[in-house]
Design a protein around this motif. Structure first.
Motif, PDB file in Angstrom:
ATOM      1  N   GLU A 188      27.803   6.245  71.258  1.00 21.10           N
ATOM      2  CA  GLU A 188      27.323   7.890  69.757  1.00 21.10           C
ATOM      3  C   GLU A 188      27.161   6.273  69.224  1.00 21.10           C
ATOM      4  OE1 GLU A 188      29.504  11.630  69.853  1.00 21.10           O
ATOM      5  OE2 GLU A 188      30.590   9.515  69.376  1.00 21.10           O
ATOM      6  N   LEU A 189      28.614   5.502  68.367  1.00 17.43           N
ATOM      7  CA  LEU A 189      28.273   4.890  67.944  1.00 17.43           C
ATOM      8  C   LEU A 189      26.967   3.643  67.454  1.00 17.43           C
ATOM      9  CD1 LEU A 189      29.572   4.493  65.501  1.00 17.43           C
ATOM     10  CD2 LEU A 189      30.519   1.917  65.997  1.00 17.43           C
ATOM     11  N   ASP A 190      26.299   3.154  68.678  1.00 15.13           N
ATOM     12  CA  ASP A 190      25.183   2.743  69.289  1.00 15.13           C
ATOM     13  C   ASP A 190      23.719   3.285  68.518  1.00 15.13           C
ATOM     14  OD1 ASP A 190      23.845   0.253  70.743  1.00 15.13           O
ATOM     15  OD2 ASP A 190      22.851   1.798  71.304  1.00 15.13           O
ATOM     16  N   THR A 191      24.493   4.767  68.798  1.00 15.07           N
ATOM     17  CA  THR A 191      22.845   5.092  67.987  1.00 15.07           C
ATOM     18  C   THR A 191      22.452   5.009  66.472  1.00 15.07           C
ATOM     19  OG1 THR A 191      22.713   7.037  70.312  1.00 15.07           O
ATOM     20  CG2 THR A 191      21.324   7.033  68.285  1.00 15.07           C
ATOM     21  N   VAL A 192      24.103   5.024  65.962  1.00 16.11           N
ATOM     22  CA  VAL A 192      24.367   5.067  64.440  1.00 16.11           C
ATOM     23  C   VAL A 192      23.872   3.874  63.911  1.00 16.11           C
ATOM     24  CG1 VAL A 192      25.714   5.227  62.906  1.00 16.11           C
ATOM     25  CG2 VAL A 192      25.860   6.763  64.683  1.00 16.11           C
ATOM     26  N   ASP A 196      19.625   3.443  64.548  1.00 19.42           N
ATOM     27  CA  ASP A 196      18.683   3.828  63.518  1.00 19.42           C
ATOM     28  C   ASP A 196      19.329   3.739  62.224  1.00 19.42           C
ATOM     29  OD1 ASP A 196      18.036   6.822  62.679  1.00 19.42           O
ATOM     30  OD2 ASP A 196      19.331   6.924  61.771  1.00 19.42           O
ATOM     31  N   GLY A 197      20.769   3.793  62.068  1.00 15.22           N
ATOM     32  CA  GLY A 197      20.976   2.811  60.736  1.00 15.22           C
ATOM     33  C   GLY A 197      20.212   1.478  59.968  1.00 15.22           C
ATOM     34  N   TYR A 198      20.144   0.792  60.978  1.00 21.20           N
ATOM     35  CA  TYR A 198      19.402  -0.567  60.583  1.00 21.20           C
ATOM     36  C   TYR A 198      17.146  -0.551  60.462  1.00 21.20           C
ATOM     37  CZ  TYR A 198      23.859  -3.667  61.664  1.00 21.20           C
ATOM     38  OH  TYR A 198      24.404  -4.664  61.436  1.00 21.20           O
ATOM     39  N   SER A 199      17.418   0.951  61.677  1.00 21.85           N
ATOM     40  CA  SER A 199      16.469   0.695  61.364  1.00 21.85           C
ATOM     41  C   SER A 199      16.043   1.938  59.761  1.00 21.85           C
ATOM     42  CB  SER A 199      15.415   1.965  62.744  1.00 21.85           C
ATOM     43  OG  SER A 199      15.789   1.583  64.067  1.00 21.85           O
ATOM     44  N   ARG A 200      16.448   2.131  59.547  1.00 25.42           N
ATOM     45  CA  ARG A 200      16.289   2.778  58.117  1.00 25.42           C
ATOM     46  C   ARG A 200      16.622   2.028  57.648  1.00 25.42           C
ATOM     47  NH1 ARG A 200      18.574   6.772  57.338  1.00 25.42           N
ATOM     48  NH2 ARG A 200      21.062   6.673  58.309  1.00 25.42           N
ATOM     49  N   PHE A 201      17.149   0.668  57.469  1.00 20.89           N
ATOM     50  CA  PHE A 201      17.690  -0.623  56.298  1.00 20.89           C
ATOM     51  C   PHE A 201      18.774   0.690  55.601  1.00 20.89           C
ATOM     52  CE2 PHE A 201      12.988   0.148  56.237  1.00 20.89           C
ATOM     53  CZ  PHE A 201      12.538  -1.267  56.965  1.00 20.89           C
ATOM     54  N   ASP A 202      19.510   1.456  55.964  1.00 20.70           N
ATOM     55  CA  ASP A 202      20.832   1.745  56.089  1.00 20.70           C
ATOM     56  C   ASP A 202      21.595   1.085  55.904  1.00 20.70           C
ATOM     57  OD1 ASP A 202      22.798   3.759  54.954  1.00 20.70           O
ATOM     58  OD2 ASP A 202      22.822   4.800  56.241  1.00 20.70           O
ATOM     59  N   PHE A 203      22.365   0.253  54.945  1.00 20.44           N
ATOM     60  CA  PHE A 203      23.161  -1.008  55.686  1.00 20.44           C
ATOM     61  C   PHE A 203      25.003  -0.439  55.736  1.00 20.44           C
ATOM     62  CE2 PHE A 203      19.873  -3.051  54.779  1.00 20.44           C
ATOM     63  CZ  PHE A 203      19.496  -3.939  56.253  1.00 20.44           C
ATOM     64  N   GLN A 204      24.901   0.727  54.354  1.00 18.18           N
ATOM     65  CA  GLN A 204      25.949   1.233  53.793  1.00 18.18           C
ATOM     66  C   GLN A 204      26.927   1.966  54.597  1.00 18.18           C
ATOM     67  OE1 GLN A 204      25.980   3.714  50.656  1.00 18.18           O
ATOM     68  NE2 GLN A 204      27.792   3.182  50.013  1.00 18.18           N
ATOM     69  N   LEU A 255      31.076  -5.129  68.602  1.00 16.62           N
ATOM     70  CA  LEU A 255      31.225  -5.276  67.555  1.00 16.62           C
ATOM     71  C   LEU A 255      31.007  -6.645  67.021  1.00 16.62           C
ATOM     72  CD1 LEU A 255      34.992  -4.341  67.350  1.00 16.62           C
ATOM     73  CD2 LEU A 255      32.761  -2.696  66.328  1.00 16.62           C
ATOM     74  N   THR A 256      30.510  -7.982  67.606  1.00 15.79           N
ATOM     75  CA  THR A 256      30.219  -8.854  66.851  1.00 15.79           C
ATOM     76  C   THR A 256      28.319  -9.016  66.462  1.00 15.79           C
ATOM     77  OG1 THR A 256      29.610  -9.779  69.711  1.00 15.79           O
ATOM     78  CG2 THR A 256      31.555 -10.559  68.145  1.00 15.79           C
ATOM     79  N   THR A 257      27.969  -8.394  67.559  1.00 12.99           N
ATOM     80  CA  THR A 257      26.478  -8.007  67.620  1.00 12.99           C
ATOM     81  C   THR A 257      25.559  -7.419  66.638  1.00 12.99           C
ATOM     82  OG1 THR A 257      26.462  -6.678  69.367  1.00 12.99           O
ATOM     83  CG2 THR A 257      25.760  -9.317  69.364  1.00 12.99           C
ATOM     84  N   TRP A 258      26.590  -6.037  66.157  1.00  8.32           N
ATOM     85  CA  TRP A 258      26.280  -4.938  65.720  1.00  8.32           C
ATOM     86  C   TRP A 258      26.534  -5.249  63.634  1.00  8.32           C
ATOM     87  CZ3 TRP A 258      29.311  -0.130  68.157  1.00  8.32           C
ATOM     88  CH2 TRP A 258      29.199   0.300  68.931  1.00  8.32           C
ATOM     89  N   LEU A 259      28.042  -6.512  63.991  1.00  8.38           N
ATOM     90  CA  LEU A 259      28.107  -6.765  62.560  1.00  8.38           C
ATOM     91  C   LEU A 259      27.580  -7.908  62.162  1.00  8.38           C
ATOM     92  CD1 LEU A 259      32.361  -5.861  63.088  1.00  8.38           C
ATOM     93  CD2 LEU A 259      30.347  -4.792  60.651  1.00  8.38           C
ATOM     94  N   ALA A 315      22.824  -3.033  75.538  1.00 12.15           N
ATOM     95  CA  ALA A 315      22.019  -1.754  75.712  1.00 12.15           C
ATOM     96  C   ALA A 315      23.210  -0.486  76.230  1.00 12.15           C
ATOM     97  CB  ALA A 315      21.392  -1.923  76.466  1.00 12.15           C
ATOM     98  N   THR A 316      23.582   0.475  75.917  1.00 11.40           N
ATOM     99  CA  THR A 316      24.185   0.892  76.074  1.00 11.40           C
ATOM    100  C   THR A 316      23.742   2.065  76.933  1.00 11.40           C
ATOM    101  OG1 THR A 316      25.508   0.756  73.739  1.00 11.40           O
ATOM    102  CG2 THR A 316      26.067   2.816  75.495  1.00 11.40           C
ATOM    103  N   PRO A 317      23.917   2.164  78.147  1.00  8.88           N
ATOM    104  CA  PRO A 317      24.074   2.968  79.684  1.00  8.88           C
ATOM    105  C   PRO A 317      24.373   4.329  79.162  1.00  8.88           C
ATOM    106  CG  PRO A 317      25.919   1.378  79.774  1.00  8.88           C
ATOM    107  CD  PRO A 317      26.178   1.081  79.113  1.00  8.88           C
ATOM    108  N   GLU A 318      23.824   4.969  79.170  1.00 10.04           N
ATOM    109  CA  GLU A 318      23.515   6.658  79.223  1.00 10.04           C
ATOM    110  C   GLU A 318      24.530   7.620  79.558  1.00 10.04           C
ATOM    111  OE1 GLU A 318      19.908   8.310  80.234  1.00 10.04           O
ATOM    112  OE2 GLU A 318      18.870   6.842  79.597  1.00 10.04           O
TER     113      GLU A 318
END
Length: 968
Positions: free
Chosen positions: A740-744, A747-755, A804-808, A838-841
């Motif tokens: 779930e969080l991988d999608t968030v 999507d957030g990074y794609s929309r420049f929504d860092f907050q 977490l390391t790559t997300w952050l 990548a996150t397995p479906e």
């Protein structure tokens, strides 16, 4: 515990890590910078892109000005850009970032002139290319300083090869882009009012102006009526806040739909500038206000009759200085008097004084009437003084050289009083344009300037993108994605209303307007401008090798024209281009001409402050659509301004400025970057010590989460890995949350929504992991032997680590590198060379998530109930409890019974029942149908895991439970 019970601490799987709890960022961060430089992170990513199929992604850097140390706005801006680039790189793009600098312009000229003044040198006596060379060296020095300051923020880019507007190739392309306007017919020379800085002695663009409150003189002036029958002896009253424009008055205009009246004075106070019997023409809505300004009280005037538009059409006016200029006839012609659609009766008098040399509305009116030659004056010189031969006022200054009020306004007012031309006077505080460089007021001044016509057909008008620059721009605005969406509306409104683009400046340090004008020919003639491709080619070839200085060398005109046209027939233009044309052209030599630019010459992102809707976003769009028909960007992202902790604008005079360098010295760059990620940058943001302390607390909580994982994974190997399908439900629930969080995150990074991204990760790390999953699995990780449960938990921790390391990493660039290397190590290794995994479906399991939502809801009630007992000191830890949980809902009860709910609640024993709960059972209003009765756990405390169980002491190893006996 009995005395003979062994100490089992050595048998526990306790966390092992050298990762420090205290970050020490200010001292440690430079080490990572040095390491990244040594291994060439940015270049390695570009090489990696060549061996993989990666779609390019380009953020085009809006150039900061090479003049002075960085302020907090720079830090915010560059950090957001860096997070955009890094996040898109880690999502599989080839994300390029070429830093750039704006190097031309007036502020640098001022600095060099200031140095000259200290040395007693006269700028005008210095050869122009010597002066330009000193400007170039000054800019180069600040580029080097700012580059190191930006790198210290952790910003990654092609720092060794930035773009500079003063590079020879850049100057060549800027001139080349200007020549496209020359050749497509949109360039013209016109004499019209432009915003002019008397202090800086140059025209200014709207983007170079800021508005501040200013106290201005305000006067009500009488114009005597000529003609109009019984109106002959009346006077029309105008109001102005620029008395200095009165000597340039050529007309007065009225509104065709406004109700006007003739007012007669019937009484006067002791001191005023009106007499009994005077008659005035005024708009009815403003009459009482105007006459009140003349110190008249109600009852001291009477409205005689209506004045119709037809009557107004029959009269002319005398200038109040008519006949008083010593016989020069300067103001003796009758003033024009006509209707205009910009007149209102909501302020002033209902009549507007027109000095078309100093007002755009008036200029446009008389331009459209074909009467400019009758109304344009040249009374004001470049330094803001009246021309020396202007009667009565010659040499008077509107502004002093320091930008303070000059003596022109006072001189005009005094003369109007002397000749009886004033009805009233006063002062007004209003918002007024000032130069953002000198902070001095500006004026509108008619002066010959070069313009790009934005409503003229471009070329042959057959372009697929639109026929005019304005039409193209308005079309392209809707082909761009705007973040926030309000940016679209703001730029669209500006583009709809903007006048022609003023391209010229009367300065020395910049790219010249590379064009020639034919001698003895009017600017309106077809052959006024030399449009010759061969001449243009000579110029750009010279600029490529020598830079724009070639234009100012002795003999430059002959060099560029000989053999093509007769140099004696032409004049060489010496004005320089508006620096916004420089920066607006950067896409051409950065995106188009560089290997690491953009293949189609269009940037994926432009990202700057909201003031750039009238600045860089604006000029880049105008320049690009004027030459290519297209916008130079696909996305435009805008940030607000940074305020102090109280919401006040930062100011050196107030003493509330915050310097990035000091934040980095105290907290570290990662704390500053985290502040950026936590704020809604699309609005104005606040920063201060308390805010940064809160940011530091968030950082510490995240750092402890990462430290915990590192300790638990200290000896993890691939042999420990467990397939997702074989994991216990709790681990599979964590995988679901990761999916779930991988999608968030993506999507957030794609929309420049860092907050949004950071909030989602932080809440996951603190609520789902630290307060829930880690809390539950700590027992299994520490106390289990080689069990499936422990191996599954460590497998999940490994998966968490990589995500977490790559997300952050795009946000906490230094800390995530430290975390990564603590575990992964290796020569040349870096988290910034990784992609987000990548996150397995198959990880998504909504049914399981729904079940565990019920489990967590019940757990919260149990935890709260036990906290009551702990606070009352009935128990010291939850493992001393064996509560009874009453659950009304059968499905929720089944969910609890199907899991190890005692482990989930960290109790030694637990009972789940569908029986009715006692009245005194603990309940939480937000969780219906769940109640808890407290019961002490029965048995002895295990010396190893500390659970209280009946079987403790009945196994081979003394003082332990069955699980710990097996583990030992």
């Amino acid at each position: 515990m009995c005395a003979e019970t062994p100490d089992y601490k050595s048998t526990l799987n306790l966390p092992k890590t050298d990762f420090p709890m205290r970050a020490g960022l200010p001292k440690r961060e430079p080490m990572w910078l040095e390491q990244w430089n040594e291994i060439g992170i940015y270049d390695r990513l570009r090489e990696k892109a060549k061996t993989e199929t990666r779609e390019p992604f380009t953020l085009h850097d809006g150039p900061p000005y090479a003049n002075g140390h960085l302020h907090i706005g720079h830090a915010l801006n560059k950090t957001i850009k860096d997070m955009i680039v890094r996040s898109h790189q880690m999502m599989g793009r080839d994300a390029r970032y070429i830093p750039g600098w704006d190097c031309h312009g007036l502020p640098i000229e001022w600095k060099i002139e200031e140095q000259y003044r200290k040395k007693g040198r006269d700028k005008d006596q210095v050869p122009i290319n010597e002066f330009r060379g000193e400007c170039r060296e000054f800019a180069k020095g600040w580029v080097d300083i700012q580059r190191e300051e930006f790198k210290r923020l952790g910003v990654q880019g092609n720092w060794d090869k930035p773009y500079l507007t003063m590079d020879f190739h850049a100057e060549r392309v800027i001139a080349e882009e200007f020549m496209k306007f020359l050749m497509n017919g949109t360039l013209y020379q016109g004499s019209k009012p432009v915003m002019w800085s008397p202090v800086e002695q140059t025209a200014l663009a709207e983007a170079e102006v800021e508005y501040h409150d200013k106290d201005s003189f305000t006067i009500w002036v009488k114009f005597k009526v000529v003609g109009g029958g019984d109106l002959e002896d009346a006077q029309v009253v105008i109001w102005t806040t620029t008395p200095w424009t009165m000597p340039s008055n050529k007309a007065v205009v009225y509104g065709a739909g406004i109700s006007y009246g003739l007012y007669e004075i019937t009484g006067t106070p002791d001191e005023c500038w009106v007499n009994v019997g005077d008659k005035y023409l005024l708009a009815d809505n403003m009459a009482a206000d105007v006459l009140g300004r003349a110190r008249l009280e109600e009852g001291q005037w009477a409205r005689v009759r209506d004045v119709t538009t037809a009557e107004l059409e029959t009269i002319s006016l005398k200038h109040p200085l008519h006949g008083v200029d010593g016989g020069n006839g300067e103001w003796d012609d009758l003033r024009d008097f006509r209707a205009a659609d910009f007149v209102t009766d909501t302020d002033g008098t209902g009549f507007v004084h027109c000095a078309p040399s100093h007002g755009l509305d008036e200029y446009d009116l008389y331009r459209d009437l074909g009467m400019l030659d009758q109304v344009i004056t040249y009374n004001v010189m470049p330094d803001g003084r009246y021309r020396d031969d202007l009667p009565l006022f010659g040499g008077k200054a509107i502004l002093k050289p320091n930008g303070k009020e000059g003596n022109a306004n006072a001189a005009v007012i005094d003369k109007l009083v002397e000749v009886g031309g004033l009805l009233a006077r006063g002062k007004i505080k209003h918002s007024y344009p000032h130069s953002w460089r000198s902070k001095a007021p500006v004026i509108y001044r008619n002066t010959p300037q070069w313009f790009a016509a934005i409503d003229k057909t471009v070329g042959d008008g057959q372009d697929q993108f639109g026929t005019t620059i304005r039409e193209r721009a308005l079309t392209e605005i809707d082909n761009v994605n705007w973040t926030p969406k309000s940016g679209r509306n703001r730029l669209h409104a500006m583009m709809e209303a903007r006048p022609d683009w003023v391209l010229s400046r009367q300065r020395a340090w910049g790219v010249p307007l590379t064009c020639f004008t034919r001698k003895g020919v009017l600017p309106t003639d077809a052959d006024f401008l030399l449009r010759n491709a061969e001449v243009n080619q000579r110029i750009v070839e010279a600029f490529e090798v020598e830079g724009a200085d070639a234009w100012y060398e002795d003999g430059a005109k002959a060099r560029f024209l000989d053999g093509i046209v007769n140099p004696d027939d032409y004049d060489q233009v010496t004005d320089i281009l508006d620096v916004w044309f420089d920066s607006g052209s950067t896409h051409a030599f950065t995106l188009r001409d560089r290997e690491d630019g953009s293949e189609d010459g269009i940037a994926d992102v432009y990202m700057e402050g909201t003031d750039q809707h009238r600045g860089w976003f604006h000029s880049s769009l105008l320049q690009s659509v004027g030459t290519t028909g297209r916008a130079p960007y696909r996305n435009v992202v805008t940030h607000g301004f940074t305020l102090d902790s109280k919401g006040m604008k930062m100011s050196k005079s107030i003493g509330n400025t915050i310097v990035p360098e000091k934040i980095i010295q105290q907290y570290g760059a990662d704390i500053l970057r985290l502040w950026v990620a936590q704020t809604d940058y699309t609005n104005d943001q606040r920063i201060g010590d308390e805010i940064l302390k809160g940011t530091s607390d968030s950082y510490r909580r995240l750092r402890n989460t990462m430290r915990y994982m590192l300790g638990a994974l200290s000896d993890f190997t691939e042999a420990d890995r467990v397939d997702a399908a074989d994991m216990p439900e709790l681990e599979r629930w964590v995988l679901h949350r990761l999916a779930e969080l991988d999608t968030v995150v993506r999507d957030g990074y794609s929309r420049f929504d860092f907050q949004g991204v950071f909030r989602a990760i932080f809440e996951f790390a603190t609520l789902d992991l630290s307060a829930f999953y880690f809390d539950i699995r700590k027992d299994a990780l520490y106390c289990d032997g080689d069990t499936l449960r422990r191996r599954a938990a460590r497998t999940v921790l490994d998966l968490l680590f990589h995500r977490l390391t790559t997300w952050l990493a795009p946000v906490l660039v230094f800390t995530m590198e430290e975390v990564w290397l603590e575990r992964m190590g290796g020569e040349g290794s870096s988290v910034h060379l990784q992609d987000i995994p990548a996150t397995p479906e198959g990880w998504l399991d909504t049914e399981l998530a729904a079940k565990w939502a019920k489990v967590r809801a019940a757990r919260r009630v149990v935890t709260a109930a036990l906290e009551v007992q702990r606070t009352a000191k009935v128990i010291g830890a939850s493992l001393e409890a064996a509560p009874v949980v009453y659950v009304e809902d059968a499905a929720q009860r089944a969910a609890l019974e199907s899991v190890s709910f005692d482990d989930v609640t960290i109790t030694s024993q637990i009972t789940v029942t569908g029986d009715a709960a006692p009245e005194d059972a603990f309940r939480m209003p937000e969780t219906d149908g769940v109640a808890v009765s407290f019961v002490l756990a029965q048995g002895e405390k295990c010396a190893r895991c500390w659970k209280v169980l009946p079987d403790v002491g009945t196994h081979k190893h003394a003082g332990v439970c069955a699980r710990c006996d097996d583990a030992v």
